[in-house]
Design a protein around this motif. Sequence first.
Motif, mmCIF file in Angstrom:
data_model
loop_
_atom_site.group_PDB
_atom_site.id
_atom_site.type_symbol
_atom_site.label_atom_id
_atom_site.label_comp_id
_atom_site.label_asym_id
_atom_site.label_seq_id
_atom_site.Cartn_x
_atom_site.Cartn_y
_atom_site.Cartn_z
ATOM 1 N N LYS A 42 62.929 18.597 -10.175
ATOM 2 C CA LYS A 42 62.710 17.636 -11.028
ATOM 3 C C LYS A 42 62.435 18.141 -12.509
ATOM 4 N N PRO A 43 63.390 17.695 -13.458
ATOM 5 C CA PRO A 43 63.121 18.392 -14.737
ATOM 6 C C PRO A 43 62.193 17.578 -15.669
ATOM 7 N N THR A 44 61.639 18.016 -16.780
ATOM 8 C CA THR A 44 60.948 17.624 -17.750
ATOM 9 C C THR A 44 61.902 17.584 -19.127
ATOM 10 N N ILE A 45 62.023 16.704 -19.963
ATOM 11 C CA ILE A 45 62.930 16.542 -21.192
ATOM 12 C C ILE A 45 62.176 16.399 -22.462
ATOM 13 N N THR A 46 62.206 17.190 -23.497
ATOM 14 C CA THR A 46 61.898 16.850 -24.710
ATOM 15 C C THR A 46 62.808 17.145 -25.606
ATOM 16 N N HIS A 47 62.928 16.325 -26.823
ATOM 17 C CA HIS A 47 63.969 16.259 -27.560
ATOM 18 C C HIS A 47 63.552 16.288 -29.100
#
Length: 323
Positions: A42-47
């Motif tokens: 399971k990933p975590t995403i920041t932008h």
Amino acid sequence: MRKLLSLVVVAALGSSLVACGSDKKNDFDAAGFKVTSDFGQKPTITHREGDPDKQLVTEVLKQGDGPEVKKGELLTANYLGQIWRDGKVFDNSYDRGAPSSFPIGVGSVIGGWDEGLVGKKIGSRVLLSVPSDKGYKSTGNSQAGITGTDTLIFIVDLVGAAGNDTPLNAAPVTPSTPTKISVTGALDAEPKVTVAPGTKPPAKPGKPIVFALGKGKPIEKSSQIIGRYVVYDYTGKKQASTWDAQPATAQSAAQPAAPTDQLQVGPGPNGQTGALDGLAGVPVGSRVLVELPASKDQAGKMVNAFAVIDILNSFPAAKSTGQ
């Protein structure tokens, strides 16, 4: 002179290291994203800050070494979806413990997926930044908290893909159980089924009959099968086939001709049993005849039937959400 050069080099390296440590932009990749965890996790995403791109952004974070995904195939993938605007994760398959499957490239999913995933290799991790016109459009999805202008970010792990022409990795075998039903044909096409005149349905379904033995892993109990099938009654009349497109009904949308993931080997989350439970232990890649319990057709008539199933893949069944 050498000492002076050394001092200059150290000073240059030091300033570079300080700059790297203090420049937050370098936390993101060239497309403006930072993704943690590896394929299958399971990933975590920041932008980056600011407004999202107005065009579809597709970035391969990990290149797979499998075949390319083709238009019309049933794609199996793990995924996580997040709203750019507020960072809300609105859906993901990782918490369910099983991938999801869907026809790709034929309008069964949002446009950004159809456009961004066809042609990618199985085993790849792909990031998609999907503007609203290639997502849920102006209507949004209120249940998921998505407005009509939201850009959505997805991480998609491509697990497998199969079509109606995907060849089974199998070898034809002589059926271990005598039967008056003949199953022939190529292992990359709809099987040819012939029922001998006067064949009667069994009093109760027996064990599966293997016509081609696959070379894959044995199917485990409580599994979800990716497969294709034809269903016949004992007069030799075809009742259903995943090689045939299905028109829309009052209960369901139109379905393209493609394999399906709606095949379950029990027991289910609450101990449910089913007609396909006997497939536990059969290798992936097999072509199998399964006798089905009697059931009523749309006209209310009782029908005895059997299915010939091509087993393309299997995965652990999704966890029960309690909903």
